[in-house]
Design a protein around this motif. Structure first.
Motif, mmCIF file in Angstrom:
data_model
loop_
_atom_site.group_PDB
_atom_site.id
_atom_site.type_symbol
_atom_site.label_atom_id
_atom_site.label_comp_id
_atom_site.label_asym_id
_atom_site.label_seq_id
_atom_site.Cartn_x
_atom_site.Cartn_y
_atom_site.Cartn_z
ATOM 1 N N ASN A 99 80.269 -16.044 33.628
ATOM 2 C CA ASN A 99 80.113 -16.113 34.798
ATOM 3 C C ASN A 99 80.702 -14.805 35.854
ATOM 4 O OD1 ASN A 99 78.609 -18.127 34.862
ATOM 5 N ND2 ASN A 99 79.881 -19.666 34.672
ATOM 6 N N GLU A 100 80.496 -14.546 36.527
ATOM 7 C CA GLU A 100 81.693 -14.372 37.828
ATOM 8 C C GLU A 100 82.436 -15.085 38.131
ATOM 9 O OE1 GLU A 100 80.042 -11.165 39.932
ATOM 10 O OE2 GLU A 100 78.755 -10.050 38.289
ATOM 11 N N SER B 48 84.592 -19.105 34.601
ATOM 12 C CA SER B 48 84.441 -17.721 34.005
ATOM 13 C C SER B 48 82.493 -17.835 32.686
ATOM 14 C CB SER B 48 85.181 -17.437 33.213
ATOM 15 O OG SER B 48 85.883 -17.696 32.615
#
Length: 304
Positions: free
Chosen positions: A57-58, A84
């Motif tokens: 994940n951002e 993340s």
């Protein structure tokens, strides 16, 4: 002579039969080898490490500025944390601010991890066991890891020890300052509605939505309603699947208009990422999602 001819014929037949047998057995052997190869491939796929299978994940957002303890009022706050790794799901986080230090209780629903280490995966592997952060269990049976927080809105490295595999996996965490209450910061990071000198009436302003999967959106510019110094905004979602919004303890319910969920919510301030929650019914069960709304004061226009 006849006996010799018969004998040679028999020998020839045996040789041909033997060759035929070897040729027919070759595909069977190949098939077995193929089956074994496929089995090995499947087994390898099943044991693929979490590094490969976990969705990344951002975290954070562009232009983040670190928020240190000396800029936050002392207290206890429930805040949002970006992770993340989709495998490292944080159910809740309680931030404790005292003096020049911040600590947080990271709360996880599962018992998937035995320990955390505030640093990289490689550092965790080399560190002494005394540096590991083990969990306690709260009244709800959740795992609670108490960790130091260097700063909010900063990418912080954290390694998690898998309970099942006893291997360390690296994560990047961002403790979000924009999920703090508005009055938690000692220095104002927003524009107060009262400072804009808006007369009673209707206006528009650009609004930006962030959070969730990124697929949802809200209409921009949004309509603003100003009355007695208070500002409300009409939030028009791209879907009609939102049945509730929450903000600072207040709950807002929608009307459904032309396939959109429409809410009238309070605007707490401009020029900052105002935290809100929105519950969607698009999944198998209702799910509350954290978002932020940014109202740009420089784009305010009075409706004709």
């Amino acid at each position: 002579m006849k006996k010799r001819i018969i004998a040679l014929s028999l020998i020839s037949m045996l040789i041909l039969a033997s060759c035929s047998s070897k040729q027919s057995s070759t595909p069977e052997t190949t098939a077995a080898e193929t089956t074994t190869t496929e089995a090995v491939t499947e087994t390898t796929a099943e044991v693929t490490t979490e590094h490969v299978t976990a969705a990344q994940n951002e975290v954070g957002f562009e232009g983040m500025t670190e928020v240190r303890a000396n800029t936050v009022k002392e207290g206890e706050y429930h805040i949002s944390v970006d992770s993340s790794s989709s495998m490292f799901k944080i159910a809740d986080c309680i931030l404790y601010v005292k003096g020049s230090s911040m600590n947080a209780d990271i709360i996880i629903d599962s018992k998937s991890y035995d320990a955390l280490f505030m640093g990289t995966e490689d550092e965790a592997k080399k560190a002494d066991e005394s540096e590991r952060i083990t969990y306690t269990t709260n009244d709800s049976g959740q795992s609670v890891f108490s960790v130091p927080v260097e700063a909010l809105d900063k990418e912080i490295q954290c390694a998690a020890l898998s309970a099942k595999k006893q291997e360390w996996y690296g994560r990047t965490l961002v403790f979000r300052a924009d999920s703090l209450p508005m009055d938690a910061l000692l220095t104002r990071g927003y524009t107060e509605c009262s400072s804009l000198g808006l007369e009673d009436g209707e206006y528009t302003a650009d609004v930006t939505l962030e959070g969730g999967s990124g697929r949802a959106s809200v209409a921009s510019p949004a309509k603003l309603i100003v009355k007695d110094g208070n500002v409300e905004a009409e939030i028009v979602w791209s879907s009609d699947k939102y049945d509730k919004m929450v903000m600072q303890g207040a709950t807002y319910l929608p009307t459904i208009t032309d396939g959109h969920s429409v809410f009238i919510i309070d605007v707490l301030g401009f020029d900052y990422k105002m935290p809100v929650g929105a519950e969607t019914t698009a999944m198998s069960e209702p799910h509350m999602i954290d978002y932020t709304l940014y109202f740009d004061s420089s784009t305010i226009k009075k409706c004709e």
